[in-house]
Write a protein that holds these residues in place. Sequence first.
Motif, short mmCIF file in Angstrom:
data_model
loop_
_atom_site.label_atom_id
_atom_site.label_comp_id
_atom_site.label_asym_id
_atom_site.label_seq_id
_atom_site.Cartn_x
_atom_site.Cartn_y
_atom_site.Cartn_z
N ALA A 41 0.85 -1.20 0.00
CA ALA A 41 0.00 0.00 0.00
C ALA A 41 0.87 1.24 0.00
CB ALA A 41 -0.91 -0.01 1.21
N LYS A 42 0.66 2.08 -1.03
CA LYS A 42 1.51 3.25 -1.19
C LYS A 42 0.78 4.57 -0.91
CE LYS A 42 5.44 1.44 -2.59
NZ LYS A 42 6.71 1.68 -1.86
N THR A 43 -0.43 4.67 -1.41
CA THR A 43 -1.14 5.94 -1.28
C THR A 43 -2.65 5.70 -1.32
OG1 THR A 43 -1.33 8.18 -2.20
CG2 THR A 43 -1.20 6.37 -3.77
N GLN A 44 -3.39 6.76 -1.02
CA GLN A 44 -4.85 6.69 -1.15
C GLN A 44 -5.32 7.87 -1.97
OE1 GLN A 44 -5.85 7.13 3.15
NE2 GLN A 44 -7.08 8.91 2.51
N ASP A 96 -8.78 10.61 6.26
CA ASP A 96 -7.33 10.84 6.10
C ASP A 96 -6.48 9.69 6.63
OD1 ASP A 96 -7.99 13.28 5.03
OD2 ASP A 96 -7.70 14.40 6.89
N SER A 97 -7.12 8.80 7.40
CA SER A 97 -6.36 7.71 8.02
C SER A 97 -6.67 6.35 7.41
CB SER A 97 -6.65 7.66 9.53
OG SER A 97 -6.34 8.89 10.14
N ALA A 98 -7.37 6.35 6.27
CA ALA A 98 -7.74 5.07 5.65
C ALA A 98 -6.51 4.26 5.25
CB ALA A 98 -8.63 5.33 4.43
N LEU A 99 -5.48 4.93 4.77
CA LEU A 99 -4.26 4.22 4.36
C LEU A 99 -3.59 3.55 5.56
CD1 LEU A 99 -2.19 3.51 2.17
CD2 LEU A 99 -1.04 5.70 2.66
N ASP A 100 -3.55 4.28 6.69
CA ASP A 100 -2.95 3.70 7.89
C ASP A 100 -3.74 2.48 8.37
OD1 ASP A 100 -1.04 5.70 7.86
OD2 ASP A 100 -2.22 7.03 9.15
N LEU A 101 -5.07 2.59 8.31
CA LEU A 101 -5.89 1.46 8.74
C LEU A 101 -5.63 0.25 7.85
CD1 LEU A 101 -9.52 1.47 9.96
CD2 LEU A 101 -8.95 -0.01 8.05
N TYR A 105 -4.22 -3.16 9.36
CA TYR A 105 -5.18 -4.25 9.58
C TYR A 105 -5.63 -4.94 8.31
CZ TYR A 105 -5.27 -1.73 13.96
OH TYR A 105 -4.89 -1.09 15.10
N GLY A 106 -5.29 -4.39 7.14
CA GLY A 106 -5.59 -5.08 5.90
C GLY A 106 -6.98 -4.87 5.34
N GLY A 107 -7.78 -3.95 5.89
CA GLY A 107 -9.11 -3.69 5.35
C GLY A 107 -10.16 -3.62 6.44
N GLU A 112 -12.83 -5.00 11.67
CA GLU A 112 -14.02 -5.33 12.45
C GLU A 112 -13.81 -6.61 13.25
OE1 GLU A 112 -17.41 -3.39 9.45
OE2 GLU A 112 -16.96 -5.54 9.41
N ASN A 113 -13.30 -7.63 12.59
CA ASN A 113 -13.14 -8.93 13.25
C ASN A 113 -12.08 -8.93 14.34
OD1 ASN A 113 -15.11 -10.05 11.58
ND2 ASN A 113 -13.62 -10.66 10.02
N ARG A 114 -10.98 -8.21 14.09
CA ARG A 114 -9.86 -8.26 15.03
C ARG A 114 -9.92 -7.20 16.13
NH1 ARG A 114 -4.91 -7.64 11.15
NH2 ARG A 114 -3.88 -7.35 13.17
N ILE A 115 -10.54 -6.05 15.82
CA ILE A 115 -10.47 -4.91 16.75
C ILE A 115 -11.85 -4.49 17.28
CG2 ILE A 115 -9.73 -2.52 17.07
CD1 ILE A 115 -7.44 -4.52 16.66
N LEU A 116 -12.73 -4.11 16.38
CA LEU A 116 -13.98 -3.49 16.81
C LEU A 116 -14.92 -4.46 17.51
CD1 LEU A 116 -15.80 -0.99 16.87
CD2 LEU A 116 -16.67 -1.64 14.61
N ASP A 117 -15.22 -5.58 16.88
CA ASP A 117 -16.19 -6.51 17.47
C ASP A 117 -15.77 -7.03 18.84
OD1 ASP A 117 -17.75 -6.10 15.27
OD2 ASP A 117 -17.22 -7.97 14.25
N PRO A 118 -14.52 -7.46 19.03
CA PRO A 118 -14.14 -7.93 20.37
C PRO A 118 -14.29 -6.85 21.44
CG PRO A 118 -12.52 -8.63 18.74
CD PRO A 118 -13.42 -7.66 18.06
N ARG A 119 -13.95 -5.62 21.11
CA ARG A 119 -14.07 -4.54 22.10
C ARG A 119 -15.53 -4.18 22.37
NH1 ARG A 119 -9.23 -4.54 20.16
NH2 ARG A 119 -7.45 -3.68 21.33
#
Length: 284
Positions: A41-44, A96-101, A105-107, A112-119
Amino acid sequence: MPYKKEATTGLLTFIVIILLFMSTFITDEGHVTIVKSFGEAKTQVNPGLHFKTPFVETTEEIEVRTRQNKEVMSSSTAEQMPVQVAVAVNWTVQRDSALDLYKEYGGLAQFENRILDPRLRSAVKAVIPKFEAEQLIQDRSTAIMQIEALLIEEMATFPIKVGDLQIENIALPPKYLASIETKQTEKNLAAAEEHKLARQKLEAQRDVNTAKAKAEGIDAVARAEANAIKVKGLAEAEAIQAKAKALRDNPLIIKLTEAQNWDGKLPTTIMGEGSMPIMDIRKQ
């Protein structure tokens, strides 16, 4: 040979069209596109028409509009009653942070599966046991605010914004729900009875106020009439006193009054003085 030349020209034209097609991409509104070079991933880029290098660069869209995640989970209330809660939360990727995400996390699905749902599940299970079942049903908004505050705190370091959270359903054992409904019905009946008594009390007080106002009105009229009689009596007494004083001060007023009251007829008899007899002066 002419046929060969035409075929070659057609093939080249087709290849050019394919290359042009592979060199352009469109980013839809409400999304950004992650441009990757050999998978990195280089840019957005924002919505619109864009170009890329065929066979070298690939693209993947990331939605930056509000999304909603739902979770249905089992927990227990403060009195250890089993409960199943359905929760939904709105959230948005910071544009502005979509590239970092994506890099981290890969998408969206992975995030959602790794971060949001468990929390989200953790926040719900941390808050629900603080409430008794009846309180949870009757004061759902308080539980929602506590879960939302806890989730926002947990997600503060991630490139997203947590929006509104809702408890869409609370499933308790049927027997307990029936007991709550019975208790609520009894409360409603008691409240209705209290309202009825309060209304009757208000109507009784209104009748008392009306009777009091009427009595005060009658009393005011009576006082006015008594005062008028008193004033009239005082005026008449003052007139009598004035008249008596005038008679004392001027005896001729008596003669004047007699003269005013005389009917114009002479007396028919004259009383003599001493031994003089009474004479009849009427004409024979």
